[in-house]
Design a protein around this motif. Sequence first.
Motif, PDB file in Angstrom:
ATOM      1  N   GLU A 225       0.820  -1.209   0.000  1.00 48.35           N
ATOM      2  CA  GLU A 225       0.000   0.000   0.000  1.00 48.35           C
ATOM      3  C   GLU A 225       0.852   1.256   0.000  1.00 48.35           C
ATOM      4  OE1 GLU A 225      -4.184  -1.123   2.176  1.00 48.35           O
ATOM      5  OE2 GLU A 225      -2.393  -0.987   3.445  1.00 48.35           O
ATOM      6  N   GLU A 226       1.907   1.282   0.818  1.00 45.85           N
ATOM      7  CA  GLU A 226       2.788   2.447   0.865  1.00 45.85           C
ATOM      8  C   GLU A 226       3.498   2.658  -0.467  1.00 45.85           C
ATOM      9  OE1 GLU A 226       3.008   4.743   3.053  1.00 45.85           O
ATOM     10  OE2 GLU A 226       1.748   3.789   4.570  1.00 45.85           O
ATOM     11  N   LEU A 227       3.972   1.581  -1.062  1.00 48.58           N
ATOM     12  CA  LEU A 227       4.684   1.679  -2.338  1.00 48.58           C
ATOM     13  C   LEU A 227       3.761   2.145  -3.459  1.00 48.58           C
ATOM     14  CD1 LEU A 227       6.806  -1.572  -2.004  1.00 48.58           C
ATOM     15  CD2 LEU A 227       7.743   0.734  -2.214  1.00 48.58           C
ATOM     16  N   LEU A 228       2.524   1.658  -3.445  1.00 41.40           N
ATOM     17  CA  LEU A 228       1.583   2.022  -4.503  1.00 41.40           C
ATOM     18  C   LEU A 228       1.252   3.507  -4.498  1.00 41.40           C
ATOM     19  CD1 LEU A 228      -0.895  -1.004  -4.459  1.00 41.40           C
ATOM     20  CD2 LEU A 228       0.897  -0.499  -6.128  1.00 41.40           C
ATOM     21  N   LYS A 229       1.396   4.152  -3.352  1.00 42.38           N
ATOM     22  CA  LYS A 229       1.142   5.600  -3.273  1.00 42.38           C
ATOM     23  C   LYS A 229       2.136   6.381  -4.129  1.00 42.38           C
ATOM     24  CE  LYS A 229      -0.656   5.377   1.469  1.00 42.38           C
ATOM     25  NZ  LYS A 229      -0.398   5.737   2.893  1.00 42.38           N
ATOM     26  N   PHE A 230       3.276   5.761  -4.450  1.00 44.57           N
ATOM     27  CA  PHE A 230       4.318   6.446  -5.222  1.00 44.57           C
ATOM     28  C   PHE A 230       4.445   5.889  -6.638  1.00 44.57           C
ATOM     29  CE2 PHE A 230       5.150   7.529  -0.918  1.00 44.57           C
ATOM     30  CZ  PHE A 230       5.802   8.753  -0.936  1.00 44.57           C
ATOM     31  N   SER A 231       3.414   5.176  -7.091  1.00 40.22           N
ATOM     32  CA  SER A 231       3.312   4.691  -8.477  1.00 40.22           C
ATOM     33  C   SER A 231       4.547   3.934  -8.957  1.00 40.22           C
ATOM     34  CB  SER A 231       3.027   5.866  -9.429  1.00 40.22           C
ATOM     35  OG  SER A 231       1.861   6.547  -9.055  1.00 40.22           O
ATOM     36  N   PRO A 232       4.891   2.842  -8.320  1.00 40.68           N
ATOM     37  CA  PRO A 232       6.033   2.051  -8.770  1.00 40.68           C
ATOM     38  C   PRO A 232       5.733   1.327 -10.071  1.00 40.68           C
ATOM     39  CG  PRO A 232       4.838   0.879  -7.063  1.00 40.68           C
ATOM     40  CD  PRO A 232       4.210   2.236  -7.159  1.00 40.68           C
ATOM     41  N   SER A 233       6.763   0.831 -10.707  1.00 40.36           N
ATOM     42  CA  SER A 233       6.604   0.135 -11.986  1.00 40.36           C
ATOM     43  C   SER A 233       5.987  -1.245 -11.794  1.00 40.36           C
ATOM     44  CB  SER A 233       7.967  -0.003 -12.663  1.00 40.36           C
ATOM     45  OG  SER A 233       7.866  -0.820 -13.817  1.00 40.36           O
ATOM     46  N   PHE A 234       5.099  -1.620 -12.745  1.00 35.60           N
ATOM     47  CA  PHE A 234       4.499  -2.953 -12.749  1.00 35.60           C
ATOM     48  C   PHE A 234       5.072  -3.811 -13.871  1.00 35.60           C
ATOM     49  CE2 PHE A 234       1.483  -0.639 -10.286  1.00 35.60           C
ATOM     50  CZ  PHE A 234       0.811  -1.568  -9.509  1.00 35.60           C
ATOM     51  N   GLY A 235       6.013  -3.256 -14.617  1.00 38.30           N
ATOM     52  CA  GLY A 235       6.504  -3.940 -15.804  1.00 38.30           C
ATOM     53  C   GLY A 235       7.271  -5.215 -15.541  1.00 38.30           C
ATOM     54  N   LEU A 236       7.737  -5.814 -16.625  1.00 38.63           N
ATOM     55  CA  LEU A 236       8.489  -7.058 -16.554  1.00 38.63           C
ATOM     56  C   LEU A 236       9.835  -6.826 -15.885  1.00 38.63           C
ATOM     57  CD1 LEU A 236       7.872  -9.946 -17.676  1.00 38.63           C
ATOM     58  CD2 LEU A 236       9.393  -9.378 -19.577  1.00 38.63           C
ATOM     59  N   LEU A 237      10.168  -7.664 -14.897  1.00 43.53           N
ATOM     60  CA  LEU A 237      11.423  -7.531 -14.187  1.00 43.53           C
ATOM     61  C   LEU A 237      12.544  -8.257 -14.929  1.00 43.53           C
ATOM     62  CD1 LEU A 237       9.235  -6.844 -12.035  1.00 43.53           C
ATOM     63  CD2 LEU A 237      10.822  -7.722 -10.338  1.00 43.53           C
ATOM     64  N   LYS A 238      13.777  -8.006 -14.498  1.00 44.85           N
ATOM     65  CA  LYS A 238      14.932  -8.620 -15.150  1.00 44.85           C
ATOM     66  C   LYS A 238      14.906 -10.140 -15.069  1.00 44.85           C
ATOM     67  CE  LYS A 238      17.996  -4.689 -14.239  1.00 44.85           C
ATOM     68  NZ  LYS A 238      19.207  -4.238 -13.517  1.00 44.85           N
ATOM     69  N   ASN A 239      14.281 -10.668 -14.018  1.00 44.84           N
ATOM     70  CA  ASN A 239      14.240 -12.118 -13.862  1.00 44.84           C
ATOM     71  C   ASN A 239      13.088 -12.763 -14.626  1.00 44.84           C
ATOM     72  OD1 ASN A 239      12.019 -11.424 -12.368  1.00 44.84           O
ATOM     73  ND2 ASN A 239      12.773 -12.216 -10.419  1.00 44.84           N
ATOM     74  N   GLY A 240      12.362 -11.941 -15.393  1.00 45.62           N
ATOM     75  CA  GLY A 240      11.306 -12.487 -16.232  1.00 45.62           C
ATOM     76  C   GLY A 240       9.936 -12.545 -15.590  1.00 45.62           C
ATOM     77  N   SER A 241       9.832 -12.184 -14.337  1.00 48.41           N
ATOM     78  CA  SER A 241       8.559 -12.224 -13.637  1.00 48.41           C
ATOM     79  C   SER A 241       7.931 -10.832 -13.589  1.00 48.41           C
ATOM     80  CB  SER A 241       8.758 -12.749 -12.212  1.00 48.41           C
ATOM     81  OG  SER A 241       9.237 -14.065 -12.215  1.00 48.41           O
ATOM     82  N   THR A 242       6.700 -10.768 -13.090  1.00 48.65           N
ATOM     83  CA  THR A 242       6.034  -9.498 -12.865  1.00 48.65           C
ATOM     84  C   THR A 242       5.684  -9.390 -11.384  1.00 48.65           C
ATOM     85  OG1 THR A 242       3.791 -10.338 -13.186  1.00 48.65           O
ATOM     86  CG2 THR A 242       5.000  -9.647 -15.153  1.00 48.65           C
ATOM     87  N   VAL A 243       5.314  -8.195 -10.961  1.00 49.30           N
ATOM     88  CA  VAL A 243       4.923  -7.986  -9.573  1.00 49.30           C
ATOM     89  C   VAL A 243       3.661  -8.780  -9.258  1.00 49.30           C
ATOM     90  CG1 VAL A 243       4.088  -6.262  -7.935  1.00 49.30           C
ATOM     91  CG2 VAL A 243       6.019  -5.722  -9.412  1.00 49.30           C
ATOM     92  N   LEU A 244       2.715  -8.771 -10.183  1.00 53.19           N
ATOM     93  CA  LEU A 244       1.485  -9.524  -9.957  1.00 53.19           C
ATOM     94  C   LEU A 244       1.767 -11.020  -9.889  1.00 53.19           C
ATOM     95  CD1 LEU A 244      -1.512  -9.235  -9.558  1.00 53.19           C
ATOM     96  CD2 LEU A 244      -1.832  -9.377 -12.030  1.00 53.19           C
ATOM     97  N   HIS A 245       2.680 -11.447 -10.718  1.00 57.75           N
ATOM     98  CA  HIS A 245       3.147 -12.839 -10.693  1.00 57.75           C
ATOM     99  C   HIS A 245       3.609 -13.201  -9.282  1.00 57.75           C
ATOM    100  CE1 HIS A 245       4.599 -15.908 -13.760  1.00 57.75           C
ATOM    101  NE2 HIS A 245       4.979 -16.445 -12.612  1.00 57.75           N
TER     102      HIS A 245
END
Length: 298
Positions: A225-245
């Motif tokens: 919740e705290e991180l989402l207040k600052f609009s972090p990236s949801f994109g593909l990470l270097k390890n091939g996964s996503t945050v939602l993943h």
Amino acid sequence: CCVYLLQKETPLANAVFWAARQGNLALLQLLLNSGRVDADCRDTYGTTALMVASYNGHYDCVKELIMQGADINYQRETGSTALFFAAQQGHHDVCKLLFEFGASTDCQTKDGGTALTVASQYGHSKVVDVLLKNGANVHDQLNDGATSLFLATQEGHVTIIRQLLSSGAKVNQRRHCPLWMAAQMGHSEVVKVLLLRGADRDADRQDGTTALFKAALKGYCSVVEELLKFSPSFGLLKNGSTVLHAAVMGGSLRTVQLLLEACADPMLRNRNNELPADLTKNERILRLLRPGICNGPS
């Protein structure tokens, strides 16, 4: 910790160490005034009576040893000094006394530790205040690169984190990222403080994982919740996964809900177009994500 092992051939030194450990000022004075034992008597590891008294917080014994000529900045085999031990145990009054007689904040242990790094790690805010006012370097770091700020972040010491940041500590570190560690440990209040002080919300480790990824994987909803207040990236990470993943793999329904609400077009699959292996183990999450799965990459 302060370990001492006295040589059997120095019984008077053994008595001095015992008096310093117990805080027995009268006995300590009697022994030192006898002229038969030195104030700087040491054990086989180089530990001095001053270190022992400082570790145990016996102010009067520390002062007596100093007045009797004890070397304030002497370093034992590990590099620790009397100031280091007093800081480790949170004895801010002893630290002040040592500074009055010339204690140095520059002495390092073999792993690069200083009085400031150890006080920050153990959460002694009064000691940190004393150290900073007496010239301690806020950028002190261990040999592996961990700073005082990183160590305080790891343990969730919010007051010390504020003290260090106010004294110029760098909030963004590449190798030992304070925000990443705070998220990893679930310290939501620390995350909030770091973000408000300018921490890079998308800073990652060498493996490419971000603070949001670690919080999502571990199901730390308050951190997410705290991180989402600052609009972090949801994109593909270097390890091939996503945050939602990561959130799905972590199995926290609330975390998944938070991410779905924050991201209009969430990426669920990784770069291999694979769904999380654990997805079918949690039917509640599966039902929640079904629209996203249907609309995701085919």
